[in-house]
Every structure is written in structure tokens, then in C-alpha cells.
Motif scaffolding. Structure first.
Motif, PDB file in Angstrom:
ATOM      1  N   MET A  35       0.847  -1.213   0.000  1.00  0.00           N
ATOM      2  CA  MET A  35       0.000   0.000   0.000  1.00  0.00           C
ATOM      3  C   MET A  35       0.875   1.253   0.000  1.00  0.00           C
ATOM      4  SD  MET A  35      -3.144  -0.813  -0.209  1.00  0.00           S
ATOM      5  CE  MET A  35      -4.664  -0.451   0.606  1.00  0.00           C
ATOM      6  N   ALA A  39       0.882   3.907  -2.923  1.00  0.00           N
ATOM      7  CA  ALA A  39       0.614   5.316  -2.635  1.00  0.00           C
ATOM      8  C   ALA A  39       1.707   6.181  -3.253  1.00  0.00           C
ATOM      9  CB  ALA A  39       0.535   5.530  -1.130  1.00  0.00           C
ATOM     10  N   ALA A  42       0.958   6.539  -6.708  1.00  0.00           N
ATOM     11  CA  ALA A  42      -0.255   7.317  -6.950  1.00  0.00           C
ATOM     12  C   ALA A  42      -0.034   8.820  -6.769  1.00  0.00           C
ATOM     13  CB  ALA A  42      -1.368   6.837  -6.025  1.00  0.00           C
ATOM     14  N   VAL A 102     -10.397  -1.287   3.618  1.00  0.00           N
ATOM     15  CA  VAL A 102     -10.104  -0.419   2.467  1.00  0.00           C
ATOM     16  C   VAL A 102     -10.287  -1.193   1.160  1.00  0.00           C
ATOM     17  CG1 VAL A 102      -8.270   0.874   1.318  1.00  0.00           C
ATOM     18  CG2 VAL A 102      -8.544   1.040   3.778  1.00  0.00           C
ATOM     19  N   VAL A 127       0.949   6.745   2.488  1.00  0.00           N
ATOM     20  CA  VAL A 127      -0.496   6.466   2.576  1.00  0.00           C
ATOM     21  C   VAL A 127      -1.232   7.696   3.112  1.00  0.00           C
ATOM     22  CG1 VAL A 127      -2.226   5.126   3.855  1.00  0.00           C
ATOM     23  CG2 VAL A 127      -0.342   3.954   2.720  1.00  0.00           C
ATOM     24  N   ILE A 136      -9.741  13.039   1.773  1.00  0.00           N
ATOM     25  CA  ILE A 136     -10.268  12.492   3.033  1.00  0.00           C
ATOM     26  C   ILE A 136     -10.371  13.595   4.094  1.00  0.00           C
ATOM     27  CG2 ILE A 136      -9.669  10.956   4.969  1.00  0.00           C
ATOM     28  CD1 ILE A 136      -8.912   8.837   2.972  1.00  0.00           C
ATOM     29  N   ALA A 147     -14.299  17.979  16.031  1.00  0.00           N
ATOM     30  CA  ALA A 147     -14.799  16.992  15.054  1.00  0.00           C
ATOM     31  C   ALA A 147     -16.155  17.437  14.516  1.00  0.00           C
ATOM     32  CB  ALA A 147     -14.896  15.621  15.698  1.00  0.00           C
ATOM     33  N   MET A 151     -17.115  18.325  10.686  1.00  0.00           N
ATOM     34  CA  MET A 151     -18.155  17.565   9.978  1.00  0.00           C
ATOM     35  C   MET A 151     -19.274  18.472   9.479  1.00  0.00           C
ATOM     36  SD  MET A 151     -18.017  13.955  11.960  1.00  0.00           S
ATOM     37  CE  MET A 151     -19.050  12.984  10.911  1.00  0.00           C
ATOM     38  N   VAL A 167     -18.502   7.034   6.034  1.00  0.00           N
ATOM     39  CA  VAL A 167     -18.180   7.163   7.462  1.00  0.00           C
ATOM     40  C   VAL A 167     -18.252   5.786   8.120  1.00  0.00           C
ATOM     41  CG1 VAL A 167     -18.730   8.397   9.607  1.00  0.00           C
ATOM     42  CG2 VAL A 167     -19.355   9.425   7.420  1.00  0.00           C
ATOM     43  N   THR A 172     -14.168   3.277  15.374  1.00  0.00           N
ATOM     44  CA  THR A 172     -12.900   2.590  15.585  1.00  0.00           C
ATOM     45  C   THR A 172     -13.007   1.192  14.998  1.00  0.00           C
ATOM     46  OG1 THR A 172     -11.234   2.001  17.257  1.00  0.00           O
ATOM     47  CG2 THR A 172     -13.525   1.693  17.894  1.00  0.00           C
ATOM     48  N   GLY A 185     -22.082  11.233  14.624  1.00  0.00           N
ATOM     49  CA  GLY A 185     -21.618  12.189  13.602  1.00  0.00           C
ATOM     50  C   GLY A 185     -22.170  11.952  12.205  1.00  0.00           C
ATOM     51  N   ALA A 186     -22.166  10.683  11.777  1.00  0.00           N
ATOM     52  CA  ALA A 186     -22.600  10.369  10.407  1.00  0.00           C
ATOM     53  C   ALA A 186     -24.051  10.799  10.192  1.00  0.00           C
ATOM     54  CB  ALA A 186     -22.464   8.871  10.166  1.00  0.00           C
TER      55      ALA A 186
HETATM   56  C1  LIG Z   1      -3.079   3.777  -4.540  1.00  0.00           C
HETATM   57  C2  LIG Z   1      -2.830   4.029  -3.223  1.00  0.00           C
HETATM   58  C3  LIG Z   1      -2.799   3.113  -2.198  1.00  0.00           C
HETATM   59  C4  LIG Z   1      -3.132   3.729  -1.034  1.00  0.00           C
HETATM   60  C5  LIG Z   1      -3.545   3.038   0.028  1.00  0.00           C
HETATM   61  C6  LIG Z   1      -4.454   3.618   0.983  1.00  0.00           C
HETATM   62  C7  LIG Z   1      -5.568   4.324   0.465  1.00  0.00           C
HETATM   63  C8  LIG Z   1      -6.513   4.584   1.457  1.00  0.00           C
HETATM   64  C9  LIG Z   1      -7.633   5.351   0.935  1.00  0.00           C
HETATM   65  C10 LIG Z   1      -8.651   5.398   1.564  1.00  0.00           C
HETATM   66  C11 LIG Z   1      -8.825   4.679   2.824  1.00  0.00           C
HETATM   67  C12 LIG Z   1      -9.487   5.447   3.841  1.00  0.00           C
HETATM   68  C13 LIG Z   1      -9.931   4.609   4.878  1.00  0.00           C
HETATM   69  C14 LIG Z   1     -10.251   5.431   6.020  1.00  0.00           C
HETATM   70  C15 LIG Z   1     -10.582   4.624   7.130  1.00  0.00           C
HETATM   71  C16 LIG Z   1     -10.544   5.428   8.346  1.00  0.00           C
HETATM   72  C17 LIG Z   1     -11.381   4.891   9.349  1.00  0.00           C
HETATM   73  C18 LIG Z   1     -11.308   5.690  10.593  1.00  0.00           C
HETATM   74  O1  LIG Z   1     -10.453   6.485  10.771  1.00  0.00           O
HETATM   75  S1  LIG Z   1     -12.503   5.338  11.759  1.00  0.00           S
HETATM   76  C19 LIG Z   1     -12.232   6.559  12.931  1.00  0.00           C
HETATM   77  C20 LIG Z   1     -12.729   7.891  12.553  1.00  0.00           C
HETATM   78  N1  LIG Z   1     -14.121   7.926  12.244  1.00  0.00           N
HETATM   79  C21 LIG Z   1     -15.048   8.245  13.126  1.00  0.00           C
HETATM   80  O2  LIG Z   1     -14.776   8.543  14.264  1.00  0.00           O
HETATM   81  C22 LIG Z   1     -16.469   8.236  12.699  1.00  0.00           C
HETATM   82  C23 LIG Z   1     -17.033   9.521  12.838  1.00  0.00           C
HETATM   83  N2  LIG Z   1     -17.184   9.891  14.269  1.00  0.00           N
HETATM   84  C24 LIG Z   1     -18.229  10.567  14.675  1.00  0.00           C
HETATM   85  O3  LIG Z   1     -19.056  10.811  13.839  1.00  0.00           O
HETATM   86  C25 LIG Z   1     -18.411  10.947  16.117  1.00  0.00           C
HETATM   87  O4  LIG Z   1     -19.747  11.116  16.336  1.00  0.00           O
HETATM   88  C26 LIG Z   1     -17.678  12.215  16.557  1.00  0.00           C
HETATM   89  C27 LIG Z   1     -16.172  12.058  16.389  1.00  0.00           C
HETATM   90  C28 LIG Z   1     -18.128  13.422  15.751  1.00  0.00           C
HETATM   91  C29 LIG Z   1     -17.987  12.507  18.044  1.00  0.00           C
HETATM   92  O5  LIG Z   1     -17.771  11.362  18.721  1.00  0.00           O
HETATM   93  P1  LIG Z   1     -18.047  11.176  20.299  1.00  0.00           P
HETATM   94  O6  LIG Z   1     -17.128  10.099  20.765  1.00  0.00           O
HETATM   95  O7  LIG Z   1     -17.905  12.454  21.014  1.00  0.00           O
HETATM   96  O8  LIG Z   1     -19.497  10.585  20.490  1.00  0.00           O
HETATM   97  P2  LIG Z   1     -20.979  10.919  19.939  1.00  0.00           P
HETATM   98  O9  LIG Z   1     -21.919  10.211  20.839  1.00  0.00           O
HETATM   99  O10 LIG Z   1     -21.104  10.538  18.530  1.00  0.00           O
HETATM  100  O11 LIG Z   1     -21.166  12.462  20.057  1.00  0.00           O
HETATM  101  C30 LIG Z   1     -21.274  13.158  21.272  1.00  0.00           C
HETATM  102  C31 LIG Z   1     -22.361  14.204  21.191  1.00  0.00           C
HETATM  103  O12 LIG Z   1     -22.125  15.089  20.115  1.00  0.00           O
HETATM  104  C32 LIG Z   1     -23.240  15.096  19.212  1.00  0.00           C
HETATM  105  N3  LIG Z   1     -22.739  15.243  17.855  1.00  0.00           N
HETATM  106  C33 LIG Z   1     -21.915  14.394  17.180  1.00  0.00           C
HETATM  107  N4  LIG Z   1     -21.667  14.874  15.970  1.00  0.00           N
HETATM  108  C34 LIG Z   1     -22.329  16.053  15.850  1.00  0.00           C
HETATM  109  C35 LIG Z   1     -22.435  16.995  14.805  1.00  0.00           C
HETATM  110  N5  LIG Z   1     -21.813  16.852  13.647  1.00  0.00           N
HETATM  111  N6  LIG Z   1     -23.216  18.063  15.046  1.00  0.00           N
HETATM  112  C36 LIG Z   1     -23.849  18.239  16.198  1.00  0.00           C
HETATM  113  N7  LIG Z   1     -23.784  17.367  17.236  1.00  0.00           N
HETATM  114  C37 LIG Z   1     -23.028  16.289  17.052  1.00  0.00           C
HETATM  115  C38 LIG Z   1     -23.936  13.769  19.437  1.00  0.00           C
HETATM  116  O13 LIG Z   1     -25.299  13.807  19.062  1.00  0.00           O
HETATM  117  C39 LIG Z   1     -23.723  13.558  20.919  1.00  0.00           C
HETATM  118  O14 LIG Z   1     -24.675  14.284  21.610  1.00  0.00           O
HETATM  119  P3  LIG Z   1     -25.940  13.549  22.368  1.00  0.00           P
HETATM  120  O15 LIG Z   1     -25.322  12.500  23.248  1.00  0.00           O
HETATM  121  O16 LIG Z   1     -26.747  12.949  21.258  1.00  0.00           O
HETATM  122  O17 LIG Z   1     -26.606  14.654  23.082  1.00  0.00           O
END
Ligand SMILES: CCCCCCCC/C=C\CCCCCCCC(=O)SCCNC(=O)CCNC(=O)[C@H](O)C(C)(C)COP(=O)(O)OP(=O)(O)OC[C@H]1O[C@@H](n2cnc3c(N)ncnc32)[C@H](O)[C@@H]1OP(=O)(O)O
Ligand SMILES: CCCCCCCCCCCCCCCC(=O)OC[C@@H](O)COP(=O)(O)O
Length: 401
Positions: A35, A39, A42, A102, A127, A136, A147, A151, A167, A172, A185-186
Motif C-alpha cells: 500500500m 501510494a 499514486a 479499504v 499512505v 479524506i 470533530a 463535519m 463514514v 474505531t 456524527g454520520a
Molecule cells: C493507490 C494508493 C494506495 C493507497 C492506500 C491507501 C488508500 C486509502 C484510501 C482510503 C482509505 C481510507 C480509509 C479510512 C478509514 C478510516 C477509518 C477511521 O479512521 S474510523 C475513525 C474515525 N471515524 C469516526 O470517528 C467516525 C465519525 N465519528 C463521529 O461521527 C463521532 O460522532 C464524533 C467524532 C463526531 C464525536 O464522537 P463522540 O465520541 O464524542 O461521540 P458521539 O456520541 O457521537 O457524540 C457526542 C455528542 O455530540 C453530538 N454530535 C456528534 N456529531 C455532531 C455533529 N456533527 N453536530 C452536532 N452534534 C453532534 C452527538 O449527538 C452527541 O450528543 P448527544 O449525546 O446525542 O446529546
């Protein structure tokens, strides 16, 4: 002296053949290393194409990543393509088991789609750089307020530039036998942009990839694209129910597949630790092997049967076909009957635990139904349905000895 360098050259295939642990580390290192190299390739291509960070670079990344599965002995079996035929932006949500996701993601990645990822990924060498070039969106998971604002900005960009976002709502990697509760968040993202959510479920990797046991065999991943969930007219008050609904749908699909995998896994027992299963491309999936069989009309119940065993179904129920993974030969013949085991209390959602305590007479009756004289009833109920009469109906797999 000159032949000394041949030793490691011979040693690698030998170790690959003899040790599952070696294969595990070899494949992992190969994956990360390859990878990184891809990359590196790429980066100039992306710079030439769009001159910098642009979602269109994902096309190049997609093409380059797609062949990697062949080196790792992985097959992807996608269903529900029609649900991706949606115009305009949307949010794809999927479960997240490993960085291997991925590969599946690139199998189905629609045009103009990029991802939300943890900010640490940007530091992953070439990468990281290619992730940045692919548009991304990086978030700091430790600072929810940051965050959230990143978003919210992404929701606006989605609309302005007609971008789709992928998303991982578990937030995690998760290798447990069930999904983790979803982060919100999503769903905020989809509601803020008023775009649909398309859930995608990756089948469990446990059939071929076990991090703790250091196993990385060849295997098939099933990707199921579920129908879109509309968010038009929804407000922040609807987030919790939208999140619960999405979780329930994805969990049901994940669990359903996991139950079937349990049956398939039984069929490959024995083959599981063979060098062949580690190194070669996986055989055609059992469902494919079962598919060409034409539905057979129901046979009349043999007179031997007691009224408790009304019907016998020949093997045309794809989900319950147990097939030898290497030869494709059917191993078992599922028969449908009212569960003969009085101890088998099965609720509609649970998996039947055992039929081993089946009484001899029930066994005999089932043997008569299935037309096999020597065999055992395997612990296998692939569907539990409560009938109007209150009976549970089971599919029992009948294995010849
Ligand atoms: C040729 C080349 C070769 C190359 C090779 C490689 C190529 C690769 C290419 C491509 C591959 C790519 C691959 C990528 C893979 C990556 C994967 C990862 O990294 S997974 C980790 C990151 N992802 C996330 O974390 C998800 C998103 N997270 C969230 O959406 C969470 O909600 C977050 C971070 C925004 C907050 O998390 P909280 O832990 O605090 O927990 P909460 O319960 O969700 O939120 C707390 C409060 O905030 C509110 N809240 C959350 N988001 C809000 C928003 N946007 N607006 C308003 N309120 C919000 C919620 O409603 C909640 O409130 P109430 O409890 O309901 O009162
Ligand atoms: C500087 C050296 C760093 C080497 C790392 C290179 C890795 C290349 C392998 C392919 C990259 C695929 C990217 C997938 C990213 C991924 O899957 O990240 C994990 C996070 O979602 C969740 O993280 P966590 O909360 O830690 O489980």
C-alpha cells in the motif's frame, strides 16, 4: 558461496507452506508495504491529474488498490448494487473491522466519494499523503467539538461540490462478533446536508482473519449494500431514532450473515489449517455452488413419518446448504421439520444451539425424510420461524458420516 542467497528464497515458500503464523505476518507486512508503494506511485499521478487535494483522485486510488485482494487471497462478493444507483450526494455508513476494509471499500466506491478518517492517518507516510490528496476529511476524535465543526463544514462541502462521504460510525476498528454502538456524527452529517444514508455491511472476517490467533487465510468477504434511508425533512431531534434505525438494520444483516458463516465454517473444518486454505485463492462461495440447483418439487411425506414431521425439503434453500469449500460437493442435506428436540427452545432471533440430544426415534424419522441411512443431525438451524400453530420450524442439516 553464490548459492547462499538462495536459502532465504527457498525458506520463504517453505515457511509459507508450513506455518500459518508466518503467513499471517507475511501477508500483513506485504499489505502495509505494498500500500505504501502504491501510494508512492499514486502521488505523482494524482498531482498530474488534479494538481493537489481533490476527490477525483479517488478514481486513481481505486484502480490501484483493486488488485491487492488477489495477493492476499481475498474474494469480495457484493450484493445490492442497485442501492448505490442514487443521484447526487449521500452518506455511506459501514462497519469497520480492520484496515483491510479499504479493499472492500474500493470494490464498491462510487465516483466522487471520499471518507472521514481519524487525523492520525495523515501521518502514515505515503499512505497519509495519498489520503490527503484523495480529499479524506480528517477529524480529531478526542475533541468532539472540533470533530463536530469539521463535519458541519463537510456537510456544506458535500452539497457545494456534490461529494459523497463514507463514514465508519463505530468510530474505531472492531473485531467482535457484533457491531459497536454507533457514534452520532454520520447521522448529523446526513441530516445537516439533507442527503440519504446508504448502509453497507461487511461480513465478519473471522472465517479467514483472526488477529489474536495470528491467522490470515484466504477467504470471501460479503458486502451487502442496503436500501438507502431518506433524511429529507429530518431535524436534529430525529438523530437518535435515525441512528437506532440504521444500527438495527445493519446489525440484523451482520448477524444474519454471521449465522450462515457458522454453517459454512463447519463445512470447511479440516481444510481450515491446510496450506492450501492459507495460500490459494478461495473456492467459489457456497452460495454460488448452491445456486444452480433447480428447485425440486416437494416430495410427498413418507408414510413412516409421525405427524410431527410433516415435510421434507430437498436442498434448495441456499442459506442452508453446507458445502465442502474445496470441492464444492454438498456435505449435508438440509431437511425442514418441526424441531424434534424438546429441549431446543429457540426464539425467533436466536440461533439454535444443538440438536445433538435428538432422540433416536426422531433421528430415525429424519433419516427417513432425508433418505439417508447413516448420518447424524448436525447442530444447525438456519432459520427459526414461529408458525401460527406456535411450533418452531427448523432447518436441520443432515450430515452423512
Ligand atoms: C493507490 C494508493 C494506495 C493507497 C492506500 C491507501 C488508500 C486509502 C484510501 C482510503 C482509505 C481510507 C480509509 C479510512 C478509514 C478510516 C477509518 C477511521 O479512521 S474510523 C475513525 C474515525 N471515524 C469516526 O470517528 C467516525 C465519525 N465519528 C463521529 O461521527 C463521532 O460522532 C464524533 C467524532 C463526531 C464525536 O464522537 P463522540 O465520541 O464524542 O461521540 P458521539 O456520541 O457521537 O457524540 C457526542 C455528542 O455530540 C453530538 N454530535 C456528534 N456529531 C455532531 C455533529 N456533527 N453536530 C452536532 N452534534 C453532534 C452527538 O449527538 C452527541 O450528543 P448527544 O449525546 O446525542 O446529546
Ligand atoms: C509511517 C508508517 C505508517 C504505516 C501505516 C501504513 C498503513 C497502510 C495500510 C493501508 C492503509 C489503509 C488505511 C486504513 C486506516 C484504518 O483502518 O485506520 C484505522 C482507523 O480507522 C481506526 O483506528 P483505531 O481507532 O486505532 O482502531
Amino acid at each position: 558461496m553464490d548459492v547462499l542467497w538462495l536459502i532465504p528464497l527457498l525458506l520463504v515458500p517453505l515457511l509459507m507452506w508450513s506455518s500459518g503464523t508466518f503467513v499471517f505476518y507475511f501477508k500483513k507486512c506485504f499489505y502495509v508495504g505494498w500500500m505504501m508503494v502504491l501510494a508512492l506511485l499514486a502521488i505523482p499521478l494524482c498531482m498530474l491529474k488534479s494538481g493537489g487535494r481533490d476527490v477525483e483522485n479517488m478514481r486513481i486510488i481505486r484502480v490501484l488498490v483493486r488488485h491487492v485482494k488477489y495477493f492476499l487471497g481475498l474474494r469480495f462478493d457484493v450484493s445490492g448494487w442497485e442501492h448505490l444507483q442514487t443521484e447526487g450526494p449521500y452518506v455511506i455508513i459501514s462497519n469497520h473491522q480492520s484496515s483491510l476494509d479499504v479493499l472492500g471499500l474500493m470494490e464498491i466506491l462510487p465516483d466522487r466519494c471520499t471518507m472521514i478518517a481519524k487525523k492520525e492517518l495523515v501521518y502514515a507516510g505515503t499512505v497519509g499523503l495519498i489520503c490527503w490528496l484523495g480529499g479524506i476529511v480528517f477529524i480529531n476524535r478526542k475533541k468532539t467539538s472540533d470533530a463536530k465543526s469539521v463535519m458541519a463544514e463537510a456537510a456544506q462541502t458535500m452539497l457545494d461540490q456534490q461529494i459523497r462521504l463514507w463514514v465508519f460510525p463505530e468510530g474505531t476498528r472492531n473485531q467482535k462478533e457484533d457491531l459497536l454502538p454507533f457514534k452520532k456524527g454520520a447521522f448529523h452529517l446526513a441530516v445537516q446536508a439533507q442527503v440519504p444514508i446508504i448502509p453497507v455491511v461487511f461480513s465478519s472476517y473471522r472465517n479467514f482473519y483472526l488477529r489474536k490467533e495470528k491467522r490470515f487465510n484466504s477467504g470471501t468477504v460479503r458486502l451487502r449494500i442496503l436500501p438507502k434511508i431518506e433524511t429529507k425533512g429530518m431535524t436534529s431531534d430525529d438523530i437518535s431514532s435515525l441512528c437506532d434505525k440504521s444500527f438495527d438494520l445493519m446489525q440484523a444483516a451482520f448477524r444474519e450473515r454471521l449465522r450462515l458463516q457458522t454453517h459454512e465454517q463447519r463445512a470447511v473444518e479440516g481444510a481450515e489449517h491446510s496450506p492450501r486454505s492459507r495460500l490459494l485463492f478461495p473456492p467459489t462461495s457456497p452460495s454460488e455452488t448452491c445456486l444452480p440447483r433447480p428447485p425440486v418439487p416437494l416430495p410427498a411425506p413418507p408414510p413412516l413419518l409421525s405427524p410431527r414431521f410433516p415435510i421434507a425439503w430437498p436442498c434448495h434453500e441456499i442459506s442452508s446448504c453446507l458445502v465442502d469449500a474445496w470441492s464444492g460437493r454438498p456435505l449435508a442435506r438440509p431437511v425442514s421439520a418441526v424441531c424434534p428436540d424438546p429441549h431446543c427452545a429457540c426464539s425467533s432471533s436466536s440461533t439454535c444451539t444443538t440438536t445433538s440430544s435428538t432422540s433416536t426415534s426422531s433421528s430415525a424419522a429424519l433419516q427417513a425424510v432425508s433418505g439417508m441411512t447413516d448420518g447424524r443431525i448436525d447442530a444447525c438451524c438456519s432459520s427459526c420461524m414461529t408458525e401460527g400453530s406456535g411450533h418452531h420450524q427448523f432447518l436441520l442439516c443432515f450430515l452423512p458420516f
